[in-house]
Design a protein around this motif. Structure first.
Motif, PDB file in Angstrom:
ATOM      1  N   SER A  54      74.833 -31.079 -96.943  1.00 17.21           N
ATOM      2  CA  SER A  54      76.023 -31.172 -97.790  1.00 17.21           C
ATOM      3  C   SER A  54      75.651 -31.993 -99.023  1.00 17.21           C
ATOM      4  O   SER A  54      74.802 -32.885 -98.952  1.00 17.21           O
ATOM      5  CB  SER A  54      77.184 -31.834 -97.043  1.00 17.21           C
ATOM      6  N   ASN A  77      73.537 -35.096 -97.294  1.00 15.45           N
ATOM      7  CA  ASN A  77      73.660 -35.453 -95.886  1.00 15.45           C
ATOM      8  C   ASN A  77      73.358 -34.250 -95.011  1.00 15.45           C
ATOM      9  O   ASN A  77      73.709 -33.117 -95.349  1.00 15.45           O
ATOM     10  CB  ASN A  77      75.074 -35.948 -95.562  1.00 15.45           C
ATOM     11  N   SER A  78      72.698 -34.498 -93.893  1.00 17.57           N
ATOM     12  CA  SER A  78      72.460 -33.442 -92.912  1.00 17.57           C
ATOM     13  C   SER A  78      72.413 -34.052 -91.518  1.00 17.57           C
ATOM     14  O   SER A  78      71.722 -35.043 -91.292  1.00 17.57           O
ATOM     15  CB  SER A  78      71.155 -32.691 -93.187  1.00 17.57           C
ATOM     16  N   ASP A  79      73.160 -33.447 -90.602  1.00 16.21           N
ATOM     17  CA  ASP A  79      73.141 -33.885 -89.209  1.00 16.21           C
ATOM     18  C   ASP A  79      72.362 -32.925 -88.328  1.00 16.21           C
ATOM     19  O   ASP A  79      72.295 -33.114 -87.107  1.00 16.21           O
ATOM     20  CB  ASP A  79      74.579 -34.002 -88.669  1.00 16.21           C
ATOM     21  N   ASN A  80      71.777 -31.870 -88.921  1.00 13.14           N
ATOM     22  CA  ASN A  80      71.111 -30.862 -88.087  1.00 13.14           C
ATOM     23  C   ASN A  80      69.777 -30.401 -88.650  1.00 13.14           C
ATOM     24  O   ASN A  80      69.412 -29.239 -88.506  1.00 13.14           O
ATOM     25  CB  ASN A  80      72.038 -29.659 -87.884  1.00 13.14           C
ATOM     26  N   THR A  82      65.767 -30.019 -88.658  1.00 17.28           N
ATOM     27  CA  THR A  82      64.662 -30.028 -87.706  1.00 17.28           C
ATOM     28  C   THR A  82      63.357 -29.926 -88.477  1.00 17.28           C
ATOM     29  O   THR A  82      63.268 -29.162 -89.436  1.00 17.28           O
ATOM     30  CB  THR A  82      64.742 -28.865 -86.695  1.00 17.28           C
ATOM     31  N   LYS A  89      68.583 -36.729 -88.277  1.00 15.23           N
ATOM     32  CA  LYS A  89      69.686 -36.837 -89.229  1.00 15.23           C
ATOM     33  C   LYS A  89      69.156 -37.465 -90.514  1.00 15.23           C
ATOM     34  O   LYS A  89      68.303 -38.362 -90.463  1.00 15.23           O
ATOM     35  CB  LYS A  89      70.816 -37.684 -88.658  1.00 15.23           C
ATOM     36  N   HIS A  91      70.160 -38.920 -94.605  1.00 17.61           N
ATOM     37  CA  HIS A  91      71.103 -39.325 -95.661  1.00 17.61           C
ATOM     38  C   HIS A  91      70.267 -39.707 -96.873  1.00 17.61           C
ATOM     39  O   HIS A  91      69.430 -40.613 -96.799  1.00 17.61           O
ATOM     40  CB  HIS A  91      71.944 -40.517 -95.191  1.00 17.61           C
ATOM     41  N   THR A 113      67.472 -40.816 -89.121  1.00 19.44           N
ATOM     42  CA  THR A 113      67.771 -41.280 -87.771  1.00 19.44           C
ATOM     43  C   THR A 113      67.137 -40.320 -86.776  1.00 19.44           C
ATOM     44  O   THR A 113      67.407 -39.121 -86.796  1.00 19.44           O
ATOM     45  CB  THR A 113      69.289 -41.352 -87.532  1.00 19.44           C
ATOM     46  N   ASP A 115      65.997 -39.756 -82.571  1.00 20.37           N
ATOM     47  CA  ASP A 115      66.121 -40.263 -81.210  1.00 20.37           C
ATOM     48  C   ASP A 115      64.722 -40.449 -80.608  1.00 20.37           C
ATOM     49  O   ASP A 115      63.708 -40.124 -81.221  1.00 20.37           O
ATOM     50  CB  ASP A 115      67.004 -39.353 -80.346  1.00 20.37           C
TER      51      ASP A 115
END
Length: 243
Positions: A54, A77-80, A82, A89, A91, A113, A115
């Motif tokens: 976005s 921004n992106s939460d997906n 790969t 994630k 920003h 971010t 994991d």
């Protein structure tokens, strides 16, 4: 008097109407430009990177910024995302972004971010099978030889960027296996006293570097900065090195 009041009222109404049109146009053109930037970024992602982003253009009036030839702030921004199938994630905040998309971005900062699974997909410590993320520290396992015996240990370390690497500085270690009758404290201390450097520049565009690393239980936040960043596919494919 009435006629003059009528003229003033018409002028005021026209000014309000014009202002409304400018605001609507500004908003509409801004939304269009954000969509164009998003499309260009997604199109230019390297083949090993997938996902959506976005885009938000900040810094006041879009029309005024467009007329000046650059936008003071653009946020992505992106939460997906790969990378090589590994999720993360992102920003990103870019400053003084030229309306000419071929020109480099003078300054940009990013926060990633990841994991624990993602971290272990990217990074590895020689002799260790897994990196475990905890609050403010990184844990890993290893082994060493003593009197013909193989002894395992669990070590904790802090993580910090050094050039194109992440440097793990051991803060302590305990035996995970071995005989209590053996005095291995000196050997263990020697093994874990040396910092471990892991190259991360190979995963980043040439102009980008890590500025901070903040591990927490199960995930890590990585801050980066860049100068003269070019968002073309060829430029993003050119990664750094630790040579």
């Amino acid at each position: 008097m009435k006629r003059r009041n009528r003229v003033i009222a018409i002028v005021v109404a026209a000014a309000v109407l014009f202002g409304g049109i400018v605001v609507v146009a500004d908003f509409g053109l801004k939304a269009f430009a954000e969509g164009q930037i998003r499309s260009a970024i997604v199109k230019n992602l390297p083949s090993n990177v997938t996902g959506d982003v976005s885009v938000q253009i900040g810094g006041g009036s879009f029309l005024a910024q467009y007329a000046s030839g650059s936008f003071s702030e653009v946020t992505l921004n992106s939460d997906n995302l790969t990378v090589n199938g590994v999720p993360l994630k992102a920003h990103v905040v870019a400053h003084d972004v030229s309306t000419d998309q071929t020109k480099p971005i003078p300054r940009a900062s990013a926060t990633l971010t990841l994991d624990q699974t993602a971290v272990n997909s990217f990074l590895s410590i020689p002799g260790s099978n897994e990196i475990v993320l905890a609050d403010g520290t990184v844990r890993y396992q290893g082994s060493f030889q003593l009197f013909g015996l193989t002894l395992g240990y669990d070590a904790t370390a802090t993580a910090a960027p050094v050039g194109g690497t992440v440097q793990l500085t051991p803060t302590g270690a305990t035996l995970s296996a071995g005989s209590a009758s053996l005095d291995v404290g000196g050997a263990l201390k020697t093994i874990v006293s040396k910092p471990i450097s892991i190259c991360v520049a190979q995963y980043l565009p040439k102009s980008m570097q890590v500025t901070s690393i903040t591990p927490s239980a199960g995930f890590v936040v990585v801050d980066l900065s860049a100068t003269d960043l070019v968002l073309t596919e060829d430029a993003l494919k050119q990664t750094g090195s630790c040579d």
